[in-house]
Design a protein around this motif. Structure first.
Motif, PDB file in Angstrom:
ATOM      1  N   GLU A  59       0.819  -1.209   0.000  1.00 41.17           N
ATOM      2  CA  GLU A  59       0.000   0.000   0.000  1.00 41.17           C
ATOM      3  C   GLU A  59       0.856   1.263   0.000  1.00 41.17           C
ATOM      4  O   GLU A  59       0.386   2.327  -0.398  1.00 41.17           O
ATOM      5  N   LYS A  60       2.125   1.134   0.422  1.00 44.99           N
ATOM      6  CA  LYS A  60       3.017   2.294   0.451  1.00 44.99           C
ATOM      7  C   LYS A  60       4.431   1.882   0.067  1.00 44.99           C
ATOM      8  O   LYS A  60       4.910   0.835   0.467  1.00 44.99           O
ATOM      9  N   ILE A  61       5.088   2.704  -0.760  1.00 42.40           N
ATOM     10  CA  ILE A  61       6.503   2.531  -1.055  1.00 42.40           C
ATOM     11  C   ILE A  61       7.204   3.866  -0.803  1.00 42.40           C
ATOM     12  O   ILE A  61       6.548   4.898  -0.659  1.00 42.40           O
ATOM     13  N   GLU A  62       8.522   3.842  -0.735  1.00 38.18           N
ATOM     14  CA  GLU A  62       9.282   5.075  -0.566  1.00 38.18           C
ATOM     15  C   GLU A  62      10.323   5.190  -1.673  1.00 38.18           C
ATOM     16  O   GLU A  62      11.011   4.220  -1.989  1.00 38.18           O
ATOM     17  N   VAL A  63      10.410   6.373  -2.264  1.00 37.22           N
ATOM     18  CA  VAL A  63      11.356   6.630  -3.345  1.00 37.22           C
ATOM     19  C   VAL A  63      12.469   7.532  -2.813  1.00 37.22           C
ATOM     20  O   VAL A  63      12.197   8.592  -2.243  1.00 37.22           O
ATOM     21  N   ASP A  64      13.724   7.097  -2.989  1.00 36.99           N
ATOM     22  CA  ASP A  64      14.866   7.913  -2.596  1.00 36.99           C
ATOM     23  C   ASP A  64      14.916   9.146  -3.501  1.00 36.99           C
ATOM     24  O   ASP A  64      14.967   9.026  -4.722  1.00 36.99           O
ATOM     25  N   ASN A  65      14.889  10.327  -2.914  1.00 33.82           N
ATOM     26  CA  ASN A  65      14.809  11.551  -3.714  1.00 33.82           C
ATOM     27  C   ASN A  65      16.065  11.843  -4.515  1.00 33.82           C
ATOM     28  O   ASN A  65      16.014  12.580  -5.494  1.00 33.82           O
ATOM     29  N   SER A  66      17.215  11.285  -4.114  1.00 34.12           N
ATOM     30  CA  SER A  66      18.446  11.543  -4.854  1.00 34.12           C
ATOM     31  C   SER A  66      18.688  10.509  -5.945  1.00 34.12           C
ATOM     32  O   SER A  66      19.006  10.843  -7.080  1.00 34.12           O
ATOM     33  N   SER A  67      18.501   9.233  -5.629  1.00 34.44           N
ATOM     34  CA  SER A  67      18.772   8.170  -6.608  1.00 34.44           C
ATOM     35  C   SER A  67      17.539   7.781  -7.418  1.00 34.44           C
ATOM     36  O   SER A  67      17.653   7.121  -8.442  1.00 34.44           O
ATOM     37  N   GLN A  68      16.351   8.150  -6.939  1.00 31.14           N
ATOM     38  CA  GLN A  68      15.069   7.789  -7.553  1.00 31.14           C
ATOM     39  C   GLN A  68      14.782   6.290  -7.460  1.00 31.14           C
ATOM     40  O   GLN A  68      13.879   5.778  -8.109  1.00 31.14           O
ATOM     41  N   GLU A  69      15.535   5.574  -6.635  1.00 27.73           N
ATOM     42  CA  GLU A  69      15.355   4.131  -6.507  1.00 27.73           C
ATOM     43  C   GLU A  69      14.269   3.800  -5.485  1.00 27.73           C
ATOM     44  O   GLU A  69      14.050   4.524  -4.518  1.00 27.73           O
ATOM     45  N   THR A  70      13.603   2.678  -5.722  1.00 30.25           N
ATOM     46  CA  THR A  70      12.606   2.183  -4.780  1.00 30.25           C
ATOM     47  C   THR A  70      12.561   0.666  -4.856  1.00 30.25           C
ATOM     48  O   THR A  70      13.058   0.067  -5.813  1.00 30.25           O
ATOM     49  N   ALA A  71      11.987   0.041  -3.842  1.00 34.54           N
ATOM     50  CA  ALA A  71      11.828  -1.414  -3.809  1.00 34.54           C
ATOM     51  C   ALA A  71      10.351  -1.739  -3.626  1.00 34.54           C
ATOM     52  O   ALA A  71       9.655  -1.096  -2.836  1.00 34.54           O
TER      53      ALA A  71
END
Length: 250
Positions: A59-71
């Motif tokens: 229901e929720k993910i987090e995106v790294d603002n510098s690398s734009q990576e997420t899992a």
């Protein structure tokens, strides 16, 4: 007195150790993706008798603002009373969400991707027993200046039938925080761009075509495949055709 001091000291150390364990456990749990959801999912072609295939996304993910990576964790589940036999799960990205890798799965060649998508992987499953589920770790990037969607179709082994399809369902944030270390995105939410005044859709969708919205009244993305999948050492082949799949009678 010495014995009393030792008792008090020992008790304090035990209390401190217990507190540290509690804090550590809470911190570790705070990074989990949390509850999973089948939001945006629909039954398409009728599954074999006794087989009930569905998928789940966090229901929720987090995106790294510098690398734009997420899992992202993608889960396929057989809630029926009989084994599924050979099936496959597809993990497909759209717009700002690009799928970079899915553990144990084969990348779909660019020319074989469904229309409108930018990346995808095919996960072959020999059999999914009744009442069991299988989860895959998905590495992805998310361009926060764009909207981003993910799609999880579940098909038979040769792709002729799509038993279930979740999405394309969006991840997004109504109030992005560009100065924070990471941006939380919620499933089923259209993303608002981080950059003020930018085009919400990112301004560079190919052909400017609007992607299908999710919801009970909307059409299934045409992901039915004709032919066979070739998933072997270093090679994967998928054939896609545009069609409107028949919905299962519930």
């Amino acid at each position: 007195m010495s014995s009393r001091r030792m008792t008090i000291t020992t008790g304090s150390l035990l209390t401190a150790s217990f507190s540290a364990v509690m804090i550590f456990s809470f911190s570790a749990g705070a990074d989990d993706e949390g509850p999973m959801s089948g939001k945006g999912g629909k039954a398409v072609d009728k599954a074999p008798s006794g087989v009930e295939l569905t998928t789940l996304l966090p229901e929720k993910i987090e995106v790294d603002n510098s690398s734009q990576e997420t899992a992202i964790t993608a889960t396929v589940k057989n809630g029926g009373t009989k084994d599924s036999g050979e099936i496959r799960l597809l993990v497909v990205g759209f717009d700002g969400l690009s799928v970079k890798g899915v553990e144990g799965c084969a990348e779909i060649a660019e020319k074989d991707l469904p229309e409108g998508s930018n990346s995808g992987f095919a996960c072959a499953i020999d059999n999914l027993a009744a009442g069991k589920s299988k989860s895959y770790a998905v590495d992805a990037t998310f361009v926060l200046k764009k909207e981003g969607k993910i799609c999880l179709p579940v098909q038979d082994a040769d792709g002729k039938k799509t038993f279930w399809q979740q999405g394309p369902v969006p991840f997004g944030a109504n109030n992005p925080a560009p100065n924070a270390p990471a941006t939380p995105l919620l499933l089923g939410t259209d993303n608002s761009p981080v950059t003020p005044g930018s085009d919400k859709a990112g301004g560079d969708k190919s052909g400017g075509k609007e992607l299908p919205k999710t919801g009970p009244a909307d059409r299934i993305l045409p992901l039915g495949a004709v032919g066979a999948a070739l998933i072997s050492a270093g090679a994967a082949g998928l054939w896609w055709t545009q069609r409107r799949p028949q919905r299962s009678e519930s």
